[in-house]
Scaffold this motif. Structure first.
Motif, PDB file in Angstrom:
ATOM      1  N   UNK A 167       0.783  -1.222  -0.011  1.00  0.00           N
ATOM      2  CA  UNK A 167      -0.123   0.038  -0.110  1.00  0.00           C
ATOM      3  C   UNK A 167       0.922   1.378  -0.032  1.00  0.00           C
ATOM      4  N   UNK A 168       1.975   1.161  -0.343  1.00  0.00           N
ATOM      5  CA  UNK A 168       3.060   2.267  -0.280  1.00  0.00           C
ATOM      6  C   UNK A 168       2.655   3.499  -0.900  1.00  0.00           C
ATOM      7  N   UNK A 169       2.337   4.557  -0.521  1.00  0.00           N
ATOM      8  CA  UNK A 169       1.886   5.864  -1.255  1.00  0.00           C
ATOM      9  C   UNK A 169       2.096   7.061  -0.719  1.00  0.00           C
ATOM     10  N   UNK A 170       3.358   7.350  -0.389  1.00  0.00           N
ATOM     11  CA  UNK A 170       3.772   8.510   0.081  1.00  0.00           C
ATOM     12  C   UNK A 170       3.444   9.693  -0.863  1.00  0.00           C
ATOM     13  N   UNK A 171       2.836  10.618  -0.525  1.00  0.00           N
ATOM     14  CA  UNK A 171       2.420  11.938  -1.609  1.00  0.00           C
ATOM     15  C   UNK A 171       3.812  12.773  -1.751  1.00  0.00           C
ATOM     16  N   UNK A 172       3.841  13.102  -2.686  1.00  0.00           N
ATOM     17  CA  UNK A 172       5.205  14.105  -2.988  1.00  0.00           C
ATOM     18  C   UNK A 172       5.018  15.361  -2.107  1.00  0.00           C
ATOM     19  N   UNK A 173       6.381  15.855  -1.849  1.00  0.00           N
ATOM     20  CA  UNK A 173       6.346  17.011  -0.667  1.00  0.00           C
ATOM     21  C   UNK A 173       5.567  18.096  -1.524  1.00  0.00           C
ATOM     22  N   UNK A 174       5.238  19.075  -0.627  1.00  0.00           N
ATOM     23  CA  UNK A 174       4.646  20.462  -1.024  1.00  0.00           C
ATOM     24  C   UNK A 174       3.024  20.137  -1.346  1.00  0.00           C
ATOM     25  N   UNK A 175       2.521  18.751  -1.302  1.00  0.00           N
ATOM     26  CA  UNK A 175       1.094  18.581  -1.687  1.00  0.00           C
ATOM     27  C   UNK A 175       0.189  18.460  -0.360  1.00  0.00           C
ATOM     28  N   UNK A 176      -0.995  18.772  -0.399  1.00  0.00           N
ATOM     29  CA  UNK A 176      -1.779  18.993   0.800  1.00  0.00           C
ATOM     30  C   UNK A 176      -2.005  17.604   1.180  1.00  0.00           C
ATOM     31  N   UNK A 177      -1.835  16.111   0.334  1.00  0.00           N
ATOM     32  CA  UNK A 177      -1.768  15.084   0.898  1.00  0.00           C
ATOM     33  C   UNK A 177      -0.672  14.590   1.553  1.00  0.00           C
ATOM     34  N   UNK A 178       0.318  15.291   1.250  1.00  0.00           N
ATOM     35  CA  UNK A 178       1.712  14.996   2.043  1.00  0.00           C
ATOM     36  C   UNK A 178       1.594  15.704   3.350  1.00  0.00           C
ATOM     37  N   UNK A 179       0.942  16.695   3.346  1.00  0.00           N
ATOM     38  CA  UNK A 179       0.421  17.334   4.742  1.00  0.00           C
ATOM     39  C   UNK A 179      -0.228  16.458   5.781  1.00  0.00           C
ATOM     40  N   UNK A 180      -1.320  15.860   5.112  1.00  0.00           N
ATOM     41  CA  UNK A 180      -2.050  14.979   5.937  1.00  0.00           C
ATOM     42  C   UNK A 180      -1.704  13.773   6.189  1.00  0.00           C
ATOM     43  N   UNK A 181      -0.658  13.040   5.262  1.00  0.00           N
ATOM     44  CA  UNK A 181       0.227  11.983   5.613  1.00  0.00           C
ATOM     45  C   UNK A 181       1.380  12.211   6.742  1.00  0.00           C
ATOM     46  N   UNK A 182       1.550  13.391   6.683  1.00  0.00           N
ATOM     47  CA  UNK A 182       2.731  13.592   7.883  1.00  0.00           C
ATOM     48  C   UNK A 182       2.070  13.455   9.268  1.00  0.00           C
ATOM     49  N   UNK A 183       0.594  13.833   9.398  1.00  0.00           N
ATOM     50  CA  UNK A 183       0.152  13.616  10.582  1.00  0.00           C
ATOM     51  C   UNK A 183      -0.060  11.978  11.276  1.00  0.00           C
ATOM     52  N   UNK A 184       0.263  11.156  10.220  1.00  0.00           N
ATOM     53  CA  UNK A 184      -0.149   9.609  10.500  1.00  0.00           C
ATOM     54  C   UNK A 184       1.293   9.088  11.165  1.00  0.00           C
ATOM     55  N   UNK A 185       2.610   9.932  11.119  1.00  0.00           N
ATOM     56  CA  UNK A 185       3.699   9.266  11.335  1.00  0.00           C
ATOM     57  C   UNK A 185       3.660   8.788  12.908  1.00  0.00           C
ATOM     58  N   UNK A 186       3.295   9.473  13.805  1.00  0.00           N
ATOM     59  CA  UNK A 186       3.223   8.747  15.001  1.00  0.00           C
ATOM     60  C   UNK A 186       2.630   7.384  15.168  1.00  0.00           C
ATOM     61  N   UNK A 187       1.346   7.294  14.440  1.00  0.00           N
ATOM     62  CA  UNK A 187       0.868   5.909  14.624  1.00  0.00           C
ATOM     63  C   UNK A 187       1.777   4.870  13.950  1.00  0.00           C
ATOM     64  N   UNK A 188       2.432   5.195  12.824  1.00  0.00           N
ATOM     65  CA  UNK A 188       3.435   4.167  12.159  1.00  0.00           C
ATOM     66  C   UNK A 188       4.548   3.781  13.105  1.00  0.00           C
ATOM     67  N   UNK A 189       4.954   4.742  13.740  1.00  0.00           N
ATOM     68  CA  UNK A 189       6.228   4.555  14.653  1.00  0.00           C
ATOM     69  C   UNK A 189       5.823   3.709  15.764  1.00  0.00           C
ATOM     70  N   UNK A 190       4.487   4.017  16.117  1.00  0.00           N
ATOM     71  CA  UNK A 190       3.883   3.732  17.483  1.00  0.00           C
ATOM     72  C   UNK A 190       3.674   2.161  17.326  1.00  0.00           C
ATOM     73  N   UNK A 191       3.413   1.512  16.350  1.00  0.00           N
ATOM     74  CA  UNK A 191       3.150   0.237  15.921  1.00  0.00           C
ATOM     75  C   UNK A 191       4.263  -0.848  16.829  1.00  0.00           C
TER      76      UNK A 191
END
Length: 335
Positions: A167-191
């Protein structure tokens, strides 16, 4: 529904045979596309009601993951055939015959693609692939790439642990999707880092990110970096943390640099107090929070973690103020 691999694969074989014999096929469309090659695979591996099991070389049973076809199609790998990565699979239907090719490996696959891009002079067109290669090199030197203490045959973390290859789909930098993806990082590390995530969730950084969705607040990768994560015991990592804190807290880094602690760390030593020694690491609270390690209520106790009267003189009440002085002593102010 629990289905063993042989039964499920047999069902998929029958269905596949029926589809090819009962419906006429146009010769021109008979050449399979990359996506259509995955129909047989997803017939078993995409069935959420089935539970496929397999055994490894040691006879240990493993439950195979269920792949969501829609999420797979939306990933950067969505246009690839399953066998593009799973080159060790010989037979279309299971139980699969295996060859001597290695199991899927993100590193070797992308490095081969980059070498091919260089041979074809397509490095500019595939610049993002070049960034992936840089990340691979950083990862190989990181703490995650080291052998796990409990199981040395595996690294501490693989690409798939963080990115989920299907499911790898990191949005390109500078996009709104990248901004929202950035907020999910704590849950990824928290696994893996459950305790750290719990502490972070109650911190000023965690509250800003998880509750207020503030994209400017710090997440794990802002402090630890993403791919070049070092051991927190290393001198280089400790010094890097100071600079990483200062990236957001520039004024605080400047005043810290004027202190004895800051001047010593500038010389490359880490035996004096650093940001996280006083403020905490994952559990940082605002200074005006009574529970903060650097609140007026707790500041002296925090200083006494080092200045405990043993190796260093016992911290007195004067330690809880920070005196900034100009060229003359009379110009000193407390803050």
């Amino acid at each position: 529904m629990r289905v063993t691999a042989p039964i499920a694969w047999s069902v998929a074989l029958v269905v596949g045979f029926a589809l090819t014999t009962l419906w006429p096929v146009d010769v021109k469309s008979a050449v399979p596309s990359e996506k259509s090659k995955n129909v047989a695979c997803l017939g078993c591996h995409g069935d959420s009601d089935a539970q496929l099991e397999t055994e490894d070389a040691n006879g240990k049973t493993h439950i195979l993951p269920v792949i969501d076809p829609e999420r797979l199609a939306q990933s950067v790998h969505g246009d690839l055939a399953c066998t593009t990565c799973h080159t060790n699979i010989e037979s279309k239907f299971g139980p699969h015959k295996k060859n001597n090719n290695p199991k899927p490996n993100c590193e070797t696959c992308h490095l081969k693609q980059w070498e091919k891009a260089k041979e074809e002079n397509l490095t500019k067109e595939k610049a993002r692939l070049g960034i992936v290669v840089q990340n691979i090199e950083a990862y190989r030197k990181s703490f995650h790439a080291r052998p796990n203490a409990d199981d040395p045959s595996h690294p501490n973390a693989t690409c798939n642990d963080c990115h989920a290859a299907h499911y790898f789909n990191v949005p390109p930098e500078g996009t709104s999707k990248r901004t929202q993806w950035h907020l999910t990082i704590p849950q990824v590390c928290g696994k893996c880092h459950e305790g750290e995530l719990e502490a972070y969730s109650g911190s000023v950084h965690g509250q800003e990110v998880l509750e207020k969705h503030n994209v400017k607040a710090a997440v794990c990768t802002d402090c630890h970096t993403a791919h070049s994560i070092g051991s927190t015991l290393q001198t280089s990592t400790k010094l890097a943390f100071i600079e990483n804190c200062g990236y957001c807290h520039q004024a605080n880094l400047t005043t810290y640099g004027d202190t004895y602690h800051g001047q010593v760390t500038k010389l490359g030593y880490v035996y004096t107090a650093k940001c996280f020694d006083c403020h905490g690491s994952h559990d940082i609270l605002r200074v005006d929070n009574p529970e903060s390690k650097v609140s007026v209520k707790n500041r002296l106790e925090t200083c006494r973690q080092c200045h405990n009267g043993k190796k260093l003189p016992l911290a007195t009440a004067g330690f809880i103020t920070f005196r900034r002085c100009g060229s003359r002593q009379s110009s000193c102010t407390d803050s």
